[in-house]
Design an enzyme around this catalytic site. Structure first.
Site, mmCIF file in Angstrom:
data_model
loop_
_atom_site.group_PDB
_atom_site.id
_atom_site.type_symbol
_atom_site.label_atom_id
_atom_site.label_comp_id
_atom_site.label_asym_id
_atom_site.label_seq_id
_atom_site.Cartn_x
_atom_site.Cartn_y
_atom_site.Cartn_z
ATOM 1 N N HIS A 59 -35.191 78.215 56.035
ATOM 2 C CA HIS A 59 -34.631 76.977 56.581
ATOM 3 C C HIS A 59 -33.740 77.364 57.754
ATOM 4 O O HIS A 59 -32.516 77.478 57.626
ATOM 5 C CB HIS A 59 -33.843 76.260 55.488
ATOM 6 C CG HIS A 59 -33.527 74.830 55.790
ATOM 7 N ND1 HIS A 59 -34.491 73.860 55.907
ATOM 8 C CD2 HIS A 59 -32.339 74.207 55.991
ATOM 9 C CE1 HIS A 59 -33.919 72.700 56.153
ATOM 10 N NE2 HIS A 59 -32.608 72.887 56.217
ATOM 11 N N ASP A 64 -39.322 78.203 53.847
ATOM 12 C CA ASP A 64 -38.169 77.301 53.786
ATOM 13 C C ASP A 64 -37.805 77.017 52.330
ATOM 14 O O ASP A 64 -38.616 76.515 51.565
ATOM 15 C CB ASP A 64 -38.497 75.999 54.522
ATOM 16 C CG ASP A 64 -37.283 75.139 54.787
ATOM 17 O OD1 ASP A 64 -36.400 75.053 53.913
ATOM 18 O OD2 ASP A 64 -37.217 74.534 55.869
ATOM 19 N N SER A 113 -33.642 69.599 59.953
ATOM 20 C CA SER A 113 -33.415 69.266 58.560
ATOM 21 C C SER A 113 -33.218 67.749 58.408
ATOM 22 O O SER A 113 -34.138 66.987 58.702
ATOM 23 C CB SER A 113 -32.234 70.076 58.014
ATOM 24 O OG SER A 113 -32.187 70.009 56.606
#
Length: 173
Positions: free
Chosen positions: A153, A122, A68
């Site tokens: 995610h 995601d 991320s």
């Protein structure tokens, strides 16, 4: 040796200014990039790399990787870093400050191996943004090993296995 740095605690606009671990601020519209915050964190990662080199770990045996925002920081820092790295890997992230990369990238890492992975579902970093990052890197001549997985995610075991194979390859020398 493995180093897992923690992002500093900062207010994050996307979360109504709540103070939380983050490498940089994220605005609700996601169109505005927090360049000052990105640059501050880039300096922190540069400092970590310098510390590891002082401990005897050469840059050429170092892989920057992250998930991320950690992915964003690995790409931001690794592609601009002045010494050759073994590789840059990112999961569920994107290339920040993409428009500036052509002017700022380091010749030392012009052909650094890059491994990117993303979930097709995601909900935090949309797949098209990750694909645009991959495409921008490829347009600049980077060889990107790309993987996508049917997940949000997150990280899945198939992704971990693929990353392990890539790490063994780039660190084999």
């Amino acid at each position: 040796r493995w180093v897992f740095p923690h992002a500093p605690q900062i207010p994050v606009s996307l979360n109504s200014g709540y103070v939380m671990p983050a490498w940089y601020d994220i605005h609700p519209d996601r169109a505005h990039e927090d360049e000052a915050g990105l640059r501050r964190s880039q300096a922190l990662v540069d400092g970590l790399l310098a510390r590891e080199q002082a401990r005897g770990v050469p840059a050429s045996r170092t892989v920057l990787a992250g998930f991320s925002q950690g992915c964003a920081m690995a790409l931001l820092t690794g592609l601009r870093y002045g010494q050759r790295l073994a590789g840059v890997a990112g999961m569920s992230g994107y290339l920040p400050l993409a428009r500036q990369l052509a002017a700022e990238r380091s010749a030392a890492n012009a052909d650094v191996p890059i491994w990117l992975a993303h979930g097709t579902q995601d909900e935090m970093v949309a797949l098209p943004r990750a694909e645009a990052s991959r495409d921008a890197l490829q347009a600049l001549g980077y060889a990107v090993e790309w993987h996508s997985y049917p997940m949000g995610h997150s990280v899945c075991m198939e992704e971990v296995a693929d990353l392990q194979r890539w790490l063994l390859k780039v660190l084999a020398a």
